[in-house]
Design a protein around this motif. Structure first.
Motif, PDB file in Angstrom:
ATOM      1  N   ARG A  15       0.836  -1.211   0.000  1.00 42.74           N
ATOM      2  CA  ARG A  15       0.000   0.000   0.000  1.00 42.74           C
ATOM      3  C   ARG A  15       0.860   1.247   0.000  1.00 42.74           C
ATOM      4  N   GLY A  16       1.883   1.233   0.851  1.00 42.09           N
ATOM      5  CA  GLY A  16       2.767   2.393   0.919  1.00 42.09           C
ATOM      6  C   GLY A  16       3.443   2.646  -0.407  1.00 42.09           C
ATOM      7  N   LEU A  17       3.869   1.555  -1.036  1.00 45.18           N
ATOM      8  CA  LEU A  17       4.535   1.693  -2.329  1.00 45.18           C
ATOM      9  C   LEU A  17       3.589   2.254  -3.374  1.00 45.18           C
ATOM     10  N   LEU A  18       2.388   1.715  -3.412  1.00 42.22           N
ATOM     11  CA  LEU A  18       1.402   2.204  -4.371  1.00 42.22           C
ATOM     12  C   LEU A  18       1.074   3.662  -4.093  1.00 42.22           C
ATOM     13  N   THR A  19       0.988   4.000  -2.813  1.00 42.88           N
ATOM     14  CA  THR A  19       0.741   5.401  -2.470  1.00 42.88           C
ATOM     15  C   THR A  19       1.888   6.266  -2.966  1.00 42.88           C
ATOM     16  N   LYS A  24       1.103  12.159  -7.024  1.00 43.67           N
ATOM     17  CA  LYS A  24       0.904  12.941  -8.242  1.00 43.67           C
ATOM     18  C   LYS A  24       2.141  13.024  -9.147  1.00 43.67           C
ATOM     19  N   TRP A  25       3.320  13.143  -8.570  1.00 43.58           N
ATOM     20  CA  TRP A  25       4.484  13.492  -9.381  1.00 43.58           C
ATOM     21  C   TRP A  25       5.537  12.402  -9.464  1.00 43.58           C
ATOM     22  N   PRO A  94       7.998  -3.825 -13.106  1.00 50.87           N
ATOM     23  CA  PRO A  94       6.556  -3.922 -12.844  1.00 50.87           C
ATOM     24  C   PRO A  94       5.798  -2.667 -13.245  1.00 50.87           C
ATOM     25  N   VAL A  95       6.429  -1.508 -13.103  1.00 51.88           N
ATOM     26  CA  VAL A  95       5.753  -0.277 -13.523  1.00 51.88           C
ATOM     27  C   VAL A  95       5.487  -0.319 -15.021  1.00 51.88           C
ATOM     28  N   ASP A  96       6.451  -0.877 -15.745  1.00 49.65           N
ATOM     29  CA  ASP A  96       6.259  -1.008 -17.187  1.00 49.65           C
ATOM     30  C   ASP A  96       5.034  -1.868 -17.497  1.00 49.65           C
ATOM     31  N   GLY A  97       4.819  -2.879 -16.662  1.00 51.24           N
ATOM     32  CA  GLY A  97       3.626  -3.699 -16.834  1.00 51.24           C
ATOM     33  C   GLY A  97       2.364  -2.873 -16.711  1.00 51.24           C
ATOM     34  N   LEU A  98       2.345  -1.982 -15.731  1.00 50.88           N
ATOM     35  CA  LEU A  98       1.189  -1.108 -15.556  1.00 50.88           C
ATOM     36  C   LEU A  98       1.012  -0.205 -16.767  1.00 50.88           C
ATOM     37  N   ILE A  99       2.118   0.341 -17.241  1.00 52.32           N
ATOM     38  CA  ILE A  99       2.047   1.232 -18.401  1.00 52.32           C
ATOM     39  C   ILE A  99       1.474   0.487 -19.596  1.00 52.32           C
ATOM     40  N   ARG A 100       1.933  -0.749 -19.776  1.00 53.37           N
ATOM     41  CA  ARG A 100       1.395  -1.540 -20.891  1.00 53.37           C
ATOM     42  C   ARG A 100      -0.102  -1.759 -20.718  1.00 53.37           C
ATOM     43  N   TRP A 101      -0.531  -2.007 -19.474  1.00 55.71           N
ATOM     44  CA  TRP A 101      -1.962  -2.190 -19.224  1.00 55.71           C
ATOM     45  C   TRP A 101      -2.740  -0.936 -19.615  1.00 55.71           C
ATOM     46  N   VAL A 102      -2.223   0.215 -19.190  1.00 59.09           N
ATOM     47  CA  VAL A 102      -2.894   1.471 -19.526  1.00 59.09           C
ATOM     48  C   VAL A 102      -2.916   1.649 -21.041  1.00 59.09           C
TER      49      VAL A 102
ATOM     50  N   LEU B  17      -5.022   6.098 -12.571  1.00 56.78           N
ATOM     51  CA  LEU B  17      -5.139   4.690 -12.207  1.00 56.78           C
ATOM     52  C   LEU B  17      -4.303   4.373 -10.977  1.00 56.78           C
ATOM     53  N   LEU B  18      -3.063   4.872 -10.973  1.00 54.01           N
ATOM     54  CA  LEU B  18      -2.204   4.631  -9.820  1.00 54.01           C
ATOM     55  C   LEU B  18      -2.800   5.269  -8.577  1.00 54.01           C
ATOM     56  N   THR B  19      -3.383   6.452  -8.745  1.00 58.09           N
ATOM     57  CA  THR B  19      -4.043   7.092  -7.613  1.00 58.09           C
ATOM     58  C   THR B  19      -5.187   6.220  -7.116  1.00 58.09           C
ATOM     59  N   THR B  20      -5.956   5.692  -8.082  1.00 60.42           N
ATOM     60  CA  THR B  20      -7.090   4.867  -7.703  1.00 60.42           C
ATOM     61  C   THR B  20      -6.644   3.621  -6.953  1.00 60.42           C
ATOM     62  N   ILE B  21      -5.775   2.837  -7.567  1.00 56.37           N
ATOM     63  CA  ILE B  21      -5.407   1.580  -6.923  1.00 56.37           C
ATOM     64  C   ILE B  21      -4.463   1.813  -5.757  1.00 56.37           C
ATOM     65  N   GLY B  22      -3.858   3.022  -5.680  1.00 58.24           N
ATOM     66  CA  GLY B  22      -3.028   3.344  -4.546  1.00 58.24           C
ATOM     67  C   GLY B  22      -3.848   3.848  -3.380  1.00 58.24           C
ATOM     68  N   ASP B  23      -5.102   4.196  -3.641  1.00 57.09           N
ATOM     69  CA  ASP B  23      -5.955   4.696  -2.576  1.00 57.09           C
ATOM     70  C   ASP B  23      -6.026   3.663  -1.468  1.00 57.09           C
TER      71      ASP B  23
END
Lengths: 117, 117
Positions: A15-19, A24-25, A94-102, B17-23
């Motif tokens: 959770r902390g990592l995702l936060t 935002k930046w 793993p972030v690249d995985g998210l980018i690909r998903w988006v 999306l990151l904001t959402t799933i990071g919430d």
DNA sequence: CCGCATCCAGATCGATACTG
DNA sequence: CAGTATCGATCTGGATGCGG
């Protein structure tokens, strides 16, 4: 140290990592650093619209987590360079995985948002 | 529709999306729904510490993005079930990548935080 | 049982000013 | 140039109460 404790801690870290990376930046800053070390002002110039304060905070958080290194050169004028650590680079995967998903499904999400308001 | 516009939008979606799933609660709620459809109250019971309001908000956001479906059964007492949509399930893959990263490097981050924090 | 509106406390962010 | 501290505006999240 029990497994449940570790599991709890891992969830907290997740959770902390995702936060952190969802902040935002953070992602924009990390993207700026992928190409190599950058100075404070250079990062601010590259990252459109970020305030002095938020860049400082973002970099401190990333440094605290060991994802970004900070190197101060004892010169005049002062020069401080930031770069991704090896640990920070492992996160790119793993972030690249998210980018690909988006890339793949982002349009669908936008469409849903437009429909649902 | 230009490519630059799309790129901008995709970045916005990625951040959103990151904001959402990071919430704070989203991931826990999604985790609850992986096993199958659940009722509102059941989700709240499973998700330790979440407030009524936040669960409602979290579910509405997920529904807005088309990641979770909401099915109201016209019965008495009312019954509403939430489930991951196919789109929502595709998100589990990249999220799993993040979880693996935390599994692998989370301890290192914790160590860094303890040292620097 | 489900969901929303309101109210209130705490956190966050941007602008600004100041130190090294 | 790099970083911190302060202040005010904004946002968030929890508690509660009401309507469907």
């Amino acid at each position: 140290m029990t497994e449940t404790c570790q599991d709890d801690e891992l969830r907290a870290v997740l959770r902390g990592l995702l936060t952190t990376i969802g902040d935002k930046w953070t992602l924009a800053v990390v993207a700026t650093l992928v190409g190599g070390a950058q100075r404070f002002t250079a990062i601010q110039r590259e990252t459109d619209g970020i305030s002095h304060r938020m860049l400082a905070k973002t970099l401190r958080d990333l440094e605290r987590d060991g994802l970004v290194s900070r190197t101060a050169h004892a010169e005049t004028p002062p020069r401080v360079e930031y770069a991704l650590t090896p640990l920070g680079r492992t996160l790119l995967d793993p972030v690249d995985g998210l980018i690909r998903w988006v890339d793949e499904h982002g349009q669908a999400v936008l469409r849903n948002r437009a429909t649902a308001g």
